[in-house]
Every structure is written in C-alpha cells, then in structure tokens.
Design an enzyme around this catalytic site. Structure first.
Site, PDB file in Angstrom:
ATOM      1  N   CYS A 182      -3.225   8.167   3.879  1.00 33.06           N
ATOM      2  CA  CYS A 182      -2.735   7.711   2.372  1.00 33.06           C
ATOM      3  C   CYS A 182      -4.156   7.954   1.660  1.00 33.06           C
ATOM      4  O   CYS A 182      -4.090   7.894   0.444  1.00 33.06           O
ATOM      5  CB  CYS A 182      -2.775   6.344   2.640  1.00 33.06           C
ATOM      6  N   GLU A 222       0.964  -1.251  -0.214  1.00 31.29           N
ATOM      7  CA  GLU A 222      -0.210  -0.079  -0.085  1.00 31.29           C
ATOM      8  C   GLU A 222       0.933   1.217  -0.249  1.00 31.29           C
ATOM      9  O   GLU A 222       1.693   1.404   1.219  1.00 31.29           O
ATOM     10  CB  GLU A 222      -0.941   0.079   1.278  1.00 31.29           C
TER      11      GLU A 222
HETATM   12  P1  NAP Z   1       8.778   4.951   4.094  1.00 37.05           P
HETATM   13  O1  NAP Z   1       9.807   5.802   4.220  1.00 37.05           O
HETATM   14  O2  NAP Z   1       8.468   4.419   2.848  1.00 37.05           O
HETATM   15  O3  NAP Z   1       8.688   4.075   5.409  1.00 37.05           O
HETATM   16  C1  NAP Z   1       7.595   3.154   5.327  1.00 37.05           C
HETATM   17  C2  NAP Z   1       8.010   1.918   6.131  1.00 37.05           C
HETATM   18  O4  NAP Z   1       9.123   1.308   5.618  1.00 37.05           O
HETATM   19  C3  NAP Z   1       8.594   2.485   7.569  1.00 37.05           C
HETATM   20  O5  NAP Z   1       8.455   1.481   8.461  1.00 37.05           O
HETATM   21  C4  NAP Z   1      10.086   2.494   7.223  1.00 37.05           C
HETATM   22  O6  NAP Z   1      10.705   2.274   8.508  1.00 37.05           O
HETATM   23  C5  NAP Z   1      10.373   1.112   6.499  1.00 37.05           C
HETATM   24  N1  NAP Z   1      11.503   1.098   5.602  1.00 37.05           N
HETATM   25  C6  NAP Z   1      12.067   1.980   5.143  1.00 37.05           C
HETATM   26  N2  NAP Z   1      13.136   1.566   4.406  1.00 37.05           N
HETATM   27  C7  NAP Z   1      13.266   0.107   4.775  1.00 37.05           C
HETATM   28  C8  NAP Z   1      14.205  -0.951   4.489  1.00 37.05           C
HETATM   29  N3  NAP Z   1      15.123  -0.669   3.704  1.00 37.05           N
HETATM   30  N4  NAP Z   1      13.837  -1.959   4.855  1.00 37.05           N
HETATM   31  C9  NAP Z   1      12.878  -2.373   5.706  1.00 37.05           C
HETATM   32  N5  NAP Z   1      11.819  -1.239   5.997  1.00 37.05           N
HETATM   33  C10 NAP Z   1      12.264   0.068   5.424  1.00 37.05           C
HETATM   34  O7  NAP Z   1       7.243   5.699   4.167  1.00 37.05           O
HETATM   35  P2  NAP Z   1       6.789   6.866   5.300  1.00 37.05           P
HETATM   36  O8  NAP Z   1       7.579   8.101   5.185  1.00 37.05           O
HETATM   37  O9  NAP Z   1       6.802   6.102   6.665  1.00 37.05           O
HETATM   38  O10 NAP Z   1       5.284   7.008   4.900  1.00 37.05           O
HETATM   39  C11 NAP Z   1       4.838   8.006   3.973  1.00 37.05           C
HETATM   40  C12 NAP Z   1       4.727   7.435   2.749  1.00 37.05           C
HETATM   41  O11 NAP Z   1       3.699   6.257   2.793  1.00 37.05           O
HETATM   42  C13 NAP Z   1       3.754   8.305   1.780  1.00 37.05           C
HETATM   43  O12 NAP Z   1       4.449   8.365   0.477  1.00 37.05           O
HETATM   44  C14 NAP Z   1       2.263   7.709   1.781  1.00 37.05           C
HETATM   45  O13 NAP Z   1       1.656   7.910   0.467  1.00 37.05           O
HETATM   46  C15 NAP Z   1       2.725   6.467   2.079  1.00 37.05           C
HETATM   47  N6  NAP Z   1       1.383   5.649   2.735  1.00 37.05           N
HETATM   48  C16 NAP Z   1       0.505   4.982   2.093  1.00 37.05           C
HETATM   49  C17 NAP Z   1      -0.788   4.249   2.570  1.00 37.05           C
HETATM   50  C18 NAP Z   1      -1.497   3.511   2.121  1.00 37.05           C
HETATM   51  O14 NAP Z   1      -2.177   2.699   2.474  1.00 37.05           O
HETATM   52  N7  NAP Z   1      -1.254   3.203   0.510  1.00 37.05           N
HETATM   53  C19 NAP Z   1      -0.679   4.511   3.909  1.00 37.05           C
HETATM   54  C20 NAP Z   1       0.156   5.340   4.667  1.00 37.05           C
HETATM   55  C21 NAP Z   1       1.050   5.962   3.988  1.00 37.05           C
HETATM   56  P3  NAP Z   1      11.629   3.424   9.204  1.00 37.05           P
HETATM   57  O15 NAP Z   1      10.722   4.391   9.496  1.00 37.05           O
HETATM   58  O16 NAP Z   1      12.455   3.116  10.381  1.00 37.05           O
HETATM   59  O17 NAP Z   1      12.554   4.140   7.939  1.00 37.05           O
END
Ligand code: NAP
Length: 672
Positions: free
Chosen positions: A297, A258
C-alpha cells in the site's frame, strides 16, 4: 499437495463453511491450495459472542494485563513462524517479502506490548490530558478519559499482508480491551487462518476475544452498533461500498479506511548526480517497485525528479531493474516473486494500459508472463510521463504491482503541487540534504500525506525506508488513502475507545480514575510516606513539611557550590533591572534541592530510587527572606515488578503567602 479446507473460528469453535467453497490458488503455479467458505455462519451470534464474552473479559484486564497477552501471542507466533513462512510462498512472496509480513507483524505486537506497559497505566481507564479548571474554587473540575468500546472490532484486511495486516490492527484493539472479528482477503486467507490457529493454540486469549471469518461477511454489517468499529484495508471501491452501508450510516459505526494510495517519492532540487541522495533515491524506488512485487500500500507509484536529472535517474533505475528478474520465490536467488493471483495480474495490466495513455513504458513488458504460464509473474514496469500537468492517470490510477512512473518537475513549488495532485497518500519520501526544502515540503504538502520520510546520507544507515509503516508512527492518509489513521503508538489504541469529558468534584474524579486530583480530600500523613511500602501508600496520602527560610547566604553558597552564578541570583543591580524579578532571587534548582531536603526521610527504607521529575514549573520567584514549604502527595502508582512499583508524587512548593512557587511530579521506585 491436496488443498486444505479452511475453517472459520466462530463462537469459540472451528467451523468449515457449509457449502459454496471458493478455490484459492497458488500464485506460483496456479494449483488450488485451499478451499474456503463462510456459508452457514451466524454472524449476528458472532457479534453477540464477542460482546458477551470477549469484551467483558478483556475489559476486566488492565492495560498491563492486556500488554502481557500481546507478549505471549508474539512469543507463540515467533516459536512457530516457520510454518507461516512455508505457507507464505504460495502467495508469491519471497522469504524477504514474508519477513515484512510475518516478522513485521510479530514486531508490531512486540512494540505494542512494550508501549502498553511503559506508556499506559496499570488501569482500565486512560486519562487524556491535564485537569481542566472549570471553577474558581476548584470544586467542579474537568478531565478527559478513554474507556473501551463495548462492541467488537471488525477487521477487514487486504490480501497483500495476511499476517501483518491482521496483527497491526489486533495489537491496538486488544490493548484497548476490545474483541476482534478478523476477515482476511480470501486470496491469502490460508496464511491468516494459520496465524490465528497459532494464537488460539497459545491458550492465552479470553473466550470471544478473537474470531475469524474466511469468506464473505454475510449479513454481519446488518447487526453492527455504535459500539463496533470497522477497520478496513483494501480498495477504494470496496471501502466506498462498505462505508455507505445503511447501518454504518444510521448507527454512526466507526469506519476506519486504509485504501489505494498514489505514494510519491521526491528527489530534492538540491541533489546532483554525484550526491549520495541520488543513489539512495534510485535504490529506494527500485526496492519499492519490487518488494512484494510492488503489492504494498505504501509502494512508490510516482517518482518525482528534477527535469534535468530525469534521463540520468531513468538510466540508473533501469540498470537496477534489469537485475531484478522475477523468479520462483522459494529460490534464494530470486529478488522478486509473483503477484498474488492471475486476476491481480490482469488488474495490473489493465492499470498499466491506463497509465500508458499519459506516459511511455521505458522498462518492462507488462504483457509478458515470465517464469511460467500458470503463475502470476510479471516484469517490473517503469513508465515516464514527460508532461505531468497534462496527465491524469499518473495522478489517479494505482497499478497494485511492480509499477512506477517517473515524473519530471521544474522547481520546489512545482514538485509540491505535483505531489499534492495524488489527492492524498499514505506516505511521501523526500531525498534531500536541504533542510529549507524539507520544511517547504512539510508546509506545502503535509496536509496531503499521512507520513513524510526524509532520507539522506546522514540517516540512511538507520532509516526504516520509504515503505515501512512503523508501529510507533501513524499509518493512514487523507483523501484517496481513505482518511483513516492506524498505529501511531498509543494513538492507535484510542481508536478503539471512547473519549468522554468528565465533570465533577475532584473527590469524584479522583475515585473514578484512581489517581490524585488536585482539590480532592487528602489523607494527612501519620507516618512519613517514605517509611511506607508501595502497597501501603494510598492515593492522596499527603505529607506537609515544615517551612524553611531561604537566605541570601543560602543563595550565594548554592551559587558558588554549583558554579551557577547567574546575575539574577548574584547581582542586585542587574537583577533589579530584570522585569520578571526586580531583585535577586533564589535559583530554581535551589528550591528543588531544598524541597527535597524538607520532604526526604533519610534512613534506609522502601524508597529505592528517585528517578526523575515530570512537568516541572517554576511558577513564582523566591526572594531572599522568603520561606518555602512542600506538600508531597501520592498521585499515582504502577506496579512494575512483583516486588517493586513506581510512585508518582504530586509536589507543590509554596511560599509564606501560600502561593505556589514550584510544582512537579516526582517519580520514585518503591519496594512493594
Ligand atoms: P479489496 O478487493 O477491496 O478487498 C479488501 C477486503 O475487503 C478483502 O478482505 C475483501 O474480501 C473484502 N471485501 C470485498 N468486498 C466486500 C464486501 N462486500 N463486504 C465485506 N468485505 C468485502 O482489496 P484487495 O484486492 O484485497 O487489496 C488491494 C487493494 O487494497 C489495492 O487497491 C491497495 O491499494 C489497497 N491496499 C491499501 C492498503 C492501505 O493500507 N492503505 C494496504 C493494502 C492494500 P475478499 O477478498 O473475500 O473479497
């Protein structure tokens, strides 16, 4: 306040990281609120622990037992939710924002526990669909079933819903009988950690059912197998990186994503400024921009408006946004809190700058730092893109904050095409009272959106709105939104199970699924089944009734008694002209009533109530002079209370030639 050191929950123990602590700061004032690290964890051992302890323990439970676990966890979280609300202020969320996250998450558990008990069998195997006839004589048949995956569910969540994000994934996972390893986004992981503590302290989960990583996932992915599932929520960039991990590819590990989504909301071409839908639309766009400071999201990123109404909508929206000044989320008067972090604010500002290449800012200053300098506050920003077909960023860039762009359209076809330029979204809402337009939208745009919400004057009072994913409905979307699917009631449970096609003799299939399968050997009733209590009725216990002739007199009596004097039962000439009947036939309901008369045992006994029929089919007409006979077989049983259980009976009504004339499932509640 001194920062707390967060702990991981691995292999049944709370463990702080052994070094490399990251500082997590309050969104409101920049103070360090927590320190976190997962350094030193043995990720391979965590997976093994889940597989060797959590998985077998959960799989030993039935769906109903697992539903009870969810209920107990929801109760534990409810009892201590104020602890979570208090922590949640540091994420920048107002109380109303936290309600979506905390009570919304608990509500998801509540819905799943109810659905689990009502819609799933008290079993460990789930049947998918009907028996498939694979042979002429019925000795070799087919059935699809789901069984629990035998690995772990790795849940990687985004920062914006530290509680709901975890619980919406855990509910279907636990119901499926699969243990979970939760990895929240670091920024808000202190809230997730607190919720995990509450669940573990409830002491209802089997050992190994739930583990927590607060920090990096280390080499976890290197140890995944085909029995694991990764459910990811976050940015498209991270999703792409994780999805292409060689182990995910090589082992065909399920990966549900997602991710970013350019959700649209459409003001229908039928709407005039004085129509109720006009105000509803303006209100919803403003609400979606400012709830959780736009970090949802599902938030509306593109507001698609008939060109002639663009100015009017803009004015009305600005009037609303002017009243939504950001403020301290602890202050009850505050309508919009802060972004989660200073770096998230930098990201939003950069994305607004990209959007502003195609569009002009008509409200808000993205560079301003309202409230205070140290917090991650930002003003809502409304943009307007007058030439959407020449624009790129508006259809490609998601500013994950209180940011939305007004986009004009010419007509119905134009708005559908513009909506689809988002290349796949989680949700599109449509404010229209025109049902023809609603259908056009579904046909023209359904393939691009995971959810379509139609909101109008008739539904608004009870509508759950544009932005709320409901546990009953699927959440996820194609293309840019990640191509994943979550929730959707029991559909979401099956994402953590394997569907297999079973082929074999009905005797084998029946024994496997613990349900009557047509063609299996039956146990002829030696005692009337209505004289037997729930626990004394074996699957396949069958009563064959006497036969009863149906006379013309019966049909006429039934017709006049019930008032159903339809020509096919009463008028020989008219019925003869009917190509299906070729003469008078008995009422279908007469067959049902007579069937009951044949199989019922009248005296008081363990059958407490008849509460319905499922899958009723009248297969062949019954003519006067024909006779019917009933086979009543115990098909399935579900204990509903300690002293009561639902019995599903397979009922087949045959004629003199042994052909089926009617078939259905009868449901009774029996004393246990
Ligand atoms: P993110 O930076 O992609 O992080 C998402 C998750 O992935 C976090 O738990 C992060 O952990 C983890 N992560 C990052 N790099 C990783 C790696 N190399 N290995 C394992 N895990 C890793 O996104 P975010 O900043 O938290 O959220 C914002 C984004 O999420 C926005 O773009 C939004 O559109 C999207 N979003 C989508 C939905 C949906 O349902 N479609 C819902 C909410 C948000 P860390 O925080 O420890 O880096």
């Amino acid at each position: 306040m001194n920062p707390i050191t967060l702990q991981n929950y691995a292999e049944g123990k709370w463990i702080a990281g052994s070094g490399g602590m990251a500082e997590l700061r309050s969104a409101i004032n920049g103070d360090v609120v927590a320190l976190t690290s997962s350094q030193g964890l043995d990720f391979s051992a965590m997976l093994n622990f889940a597989c060797n302890h959590g998985g077998p323990a959960l799989r030993a439970l039935t769906f109903h037992d697992r539903a009870k676990l969810l209920k107990a966890l929801a109760e534990a979280l409810t009892a201590r939710k104020e602890e979570l609300y208090e922590l949640s202020y540091n994420t920048g969320a107002t109380r109303a924002d936290s309600w979506i996250d905390i009570d919304g998450g608990i509500g998801t558990f509540a819905v799943y526990q109810g659905k689990g008990r009502r819609e799933l069998p008290n079993e460990r195997i789930l049947i998918d669909g009907a028996l498939e006839a694979l042979s002429r004589n019925g000795t070799f048949q087919g059935l699809h079933v789901y069984t629990s995956l035998q690995g772990a569910a790795v849940h990687i969540n985004a920062f914006n819903f530290p509680v709901w994000g975890m619980l919406e994934k855990l509910a279907p996972t636990f119901l499926a009988g699969v243990p979970a390893i939760v990895k929240p986004a670091s920024a808000t992981s202190y809230l997730t950690e607190a919720a995990v503590r509450i669940m573990l302290e409830a002491n209802v989960l089997p050992k190994g059912a739930l583990q927590l990583i607060v920090g990096s996932t280390g080499d976890l992915f290197d140890h995944l197998t085909c029995q694991d599932v990764v459910s990811f929520t976050g940015s498209a960039q991270t999703a792409a990186k994780l999805k292409s991990h060689p182990v995910i590819q090589r082992e065909s590990v399920r990966f549900v994503a997602e991710q970013d989504s350019l959700n649209a909301s459409v003001l229908g071409p039928d709407v005039t400024p004085d129509a109720p839908e006009f105000d509803l639309f303006v209100k919803e766009v403003a609400r979606e921009m400012t709830a959780k400071a736009g970090q949802k999201c599902t938030a509306i990123r593109r507001a698609l408006v008939p060109a002639g109404l663009l100015d009017a909508v803009q004015d009305a929206l600005i009037a609303r946004l002017e009243k939504t000044t950001p403020g301290d989320p602890r202050d009850e008067a505050t309508r919009m809190g802060a972004l989660v972090s200073i770096s998230q604010r930098e990201d939003v500002r950069a994305k607004v700058a990209e959007l502003a290449r195609d569009a002009s800012i008509v409200f808000g200053d993205p560079k301003a730092s309202p409230v205070n300098e140290k917090g991650a506050f930002i003003s809502p920003v409304l943009l307007r893109c007058d030439r959407p077909w020449e624009a790129r960023a508006v259809h490609d860039v998601e500013a994950f904050g209180p940011v939305s762009t007004l986009v004009p359209y010419k007509d119905g076809a134009d708005v559908i095409a513009l909506a689809n330029r988002g290349k796949g979204s989680l949700v599109m809402s449509v404010f229209t009272h025109d049902t023809t337009f609603a259908r056009d939208v579904v046909l023209g745009s359904g393939a691009y959106h995971g959810r379509l919400a139609f909101i109008d004057r008739d539904s608004v009072k009870e509508s759950t709105g544009h932005g709320s994913p409901m546990p009953h409905m699927i959440h996820g979307g194609p293309g840019r939104a990640g191509g994943g699917e979550e929730l959707g009631g029991i559909r979401g449970v099956t994402h953590y199970m394997q569907r297999s096609a079973l082929q074999g003799n009905p005797r084998v299939l029946s024994a496997v699924v613990n349900r009557y399968v047509a063609g299996m050997p039956v146990e002829e009733a030696t005692q009337h089944p209505f004289r037997r209590k729930f626990h004394d009725l074996p699957i396949g216990y069958q009563l064959k009734t006497k036969s009863r002739e149906i006379t013309l007199e019966d049909i006429e009596h039934f017709a006049h008694f019930t008032g159903d004097t339809f020509y096919a039962h009463m008028d020989e000439v008219a019925a003869a002209a009917n190509p299906l009947f070729g003469g008078r036939v008995a009422h279908g309901y007469l067959i049902l009533a007579f069937a009951a008369g044949l199989f019922v045992d009248p005296d008081p006994g363990p059958v407490l109530a008849n509460y319905g029929l499922d899958n009723l089919r009248f297969v062949k007409p019954v003519k006067p002079g024909d006779a019917i006979q009933v086979a009543l077989t115990v098909k399935d049983k579900t204990l509903r209370k300690p002293d009561q259980g639902e019995v599903r009976w397979d009922v087949v009504v045959t004629n003199r030639d042994g052909d089926t004339v009617a078939a259905y499932d009868l449901l009774t509640m029996n004393a246990a």
